[in-house]
Motif scaffolding. Sequence first.
Motif, PDB file in Angstrom:
ATOM      1  N   VAL A  47      50.389  45.299  31.989  1.00 19.16           N
ATOM      2  CA  VAL A  47      48.953  45.137  31.763  1.00 19.16           C
ATOM      3  C   VAL A  47      48.236  45.104  33.114  1.00 19.16           C
ATOM      4  N   HIS A  84      45.016  44.143  34.451  1.00 14.46           N
ATOM      5  CA  HIS A  84      43.777  43.416  34.149  1.00 14.46           C
ATOM      6  C   HIS A  84      42.608  43.915  35.000  1.00 14.46           C
ATOM      7  N   GLN A  87      51.967  41.432  34.103  1.00 13.79           N
ATOM      8  CA  GLN A  87      50.520  41.547  34.288  1.00 13.79           C
ATOM      9  C   GLN A  87      50.164  41.615  35.767  1.00 13.79           C
ATOM     10  N   SER A 145      46.882  42.325  38.515  1.00 16.54           N
ATOM     11  CA  SER A 145      45.444  42.063  38.491  1.00 16.54           C
ATOM     12  C   SER A 145      44.772  42.590  39.747  1.00 16.54           C
TER      13      SER A 145
END
Length: 736
Positions: free
Chosen positions: A59, A61, A443, A445
């Motif tokens: 992911v 973000h 994740q 970011s």
Amino acid sequence: QEKSCRLSAALLGEDSEISQDQLYELLKYAALGKCHNAAQPSWCRIYHQSHLAGVVVVVLHEMSQLHFYRFYLQFKHLRKVFRHRFTLTPSTNFPVSLYGEGTNLKPQNTPEGLTSTSSECVTKSSDLQCDPIIQRYGEKKQGLTSYTLTLEEQKRNDYPIEGSPGCKGYISTECDQQRTDSSPLFGLDCEMCLTAKGNEVTRVSLVDARGQCLLNELVKPESTVMNYRTRFSGITKKMLLPVKTRLSDIQTRLKKMLPHDAVLVGHSLNSDLQALEMIHPSVIDTSLLFARSEGRRFKLKFLAKAVLGKEIQCEQKLGHDPTEDARAALELAQFFIEQGPTKVAELNLEMLLTAEKLAEVSQNKVALQPQGCGFQEQLNEPPPLSKPCFLDCLQATGRKPLLLGRQELDSSGLCQSNLSTSNKQILQRALEGVPLSKFSIIQFSLGPEYLASQLHAGLYEKVRSKLTDMLTIYAGPFEENFCMKTVKKEFGRCGPIQSLTVVTETFQPYVCIQYEVLEAAQLAVESLNGAEVAGSCIKVQRPVTATMLDCNVLIKELELDVENDGVIYVAGLKKSLTETDLQGEFSQLKDLETMFLPKDLQSGKHRNCCFLKFQKSQSAVDALEAINGWTMKGSELRSRNALASGHLWRWIWQMNHSNGKQGKHIFYEKMEQLSDSEQDLRKKAKKLDRHIKKLYRSLQNNTLCVVLFPGVNSTHGSQSGLGLMGIKDDEGRSAC
């Protein structure tokens, strides 16, 4: 020998936008499989799911589809590895929609129903002996020949039989009964109308074992139509007026298409064969396969939802879609054969049907209740259960997921926020932890400083402006009194034109043409530069701006993009040609897998171009050579390699028709202040691409990897997300 897992998804055009629920559907099936009551996703298919080595979700973000295409050249690894891409509907809270931020993930707190343990979610073994499915087929898994109807069963269920008095004049498919467990399956479904003769076929659909549509044809009845049954068939008088295909034509085509050992699959298939006036010896009838007591039968719509998790025969649609029904029946038979009677019986379909009926009754009562009544009863009702956290599902089956990055699992199974870890630290922990976990969410970011709405708006304008320039060409010079109609016709052969204007600021007139698809603009530059148009030898070029200096590099990389591998663009189609016409014309092309006809997303009318996807790259190359110069219904075709065949086509169309058309001089003034941030973003995008490359290389073969740009959905605006997915194969690329 270990089986190779494979992923297939026809993500072209309108089918390329996926919701959060559909993404959840994919991840649930990939991680849990059919043995935990998870159904194949409705929008893609995983072959040999039980052989998946693991599932890894990455992911990114604060990032959206916008970031991927703004920094397309920086995401070198992503665009060269992941063949399947889709636009992702943005969520107001992406972590919650995917895995339930802040949820207690301990098994004992799992909401009942979706993720309960095996003793709760399946029927007890002692009860299975009474199930009609077990009584009919036994408990052991068998090959497909065990589920084909015997001659006696066919007679009992009104199937057309060779030599029967009622089947005089019926045509045999001439397939023999030498079927084996390896015989090919074909799904068949027909729509009928009522005529003076009885039930006559008005539409026929045939799909192969992969669900690919082989035949979808309207048929003109021989007798006068008394009732079109439009509510169920979707057929109207107007639809059949131009049709010339007769039943005999369909019979001939089916005979040619079916191999000698073909097994036909359908729901109450006897009705279809009777209407087709055809005899076929090897059939699987899903209305009988999923056996019930006392001769009752489940409806196809219910079975598709309960077993496959698919919604078919929706009320919003006019009539049934025979291709959809044929595919559903085929997949139901495949599910039954692959899983065996015991797994099917464990679904407890009777209980599910009862629950569905009770829910319908409850909804009807609420709908009929006068306003203001029953308020106290509503207050006393327990609140509806929220959708169970996906990580709960895994915990309940004893598979502790790995969750690294913004949210992490603590020792007690709680999901906690963790904003202090760097992307480099997350990568290092992922390289150590992913091989030990069957399901991982990693994740990365950009950081909170990149959440500013101004930055998103600035990026959007830059991408939209660049795409507009790439879709635009200038042609000329022309003579003073040139024929605009001739120019429009010639350039229109390259693809759909959005706007065409005369440039009068020059000594001789030029024409500015903006296309709707990238391929059309590129085709015009390649085929018409230096050509004679409207009596003038013209030059064709794109606008010369700072943002267009790397246009040729971008075009080349889009052409080499793995998503466009085996896909070609064809222009010059007459708008009078139907999808069926085109399928017939292109059917001679070897290894043709899918055809996508772009449509105006507002009017629904198809454009004068299409995309053809081939199973093999070489077949696409051969098709390009064959198609260029083809004449179809008096129109000469032009073709080239695809640039934006999938989700990108839809996004470009939406950008082209958006209202945000600011003056460029104002836009560039505002964007100056964002240049430093964008330079930093470019570096971060390149670094993230390297991180994912390193992580991907460490994965075992047969690992499903999904990379998500979640998108943005806030009070400041919405930006669609992007998903990239594939199963790693022996060569380190995504298997299709």
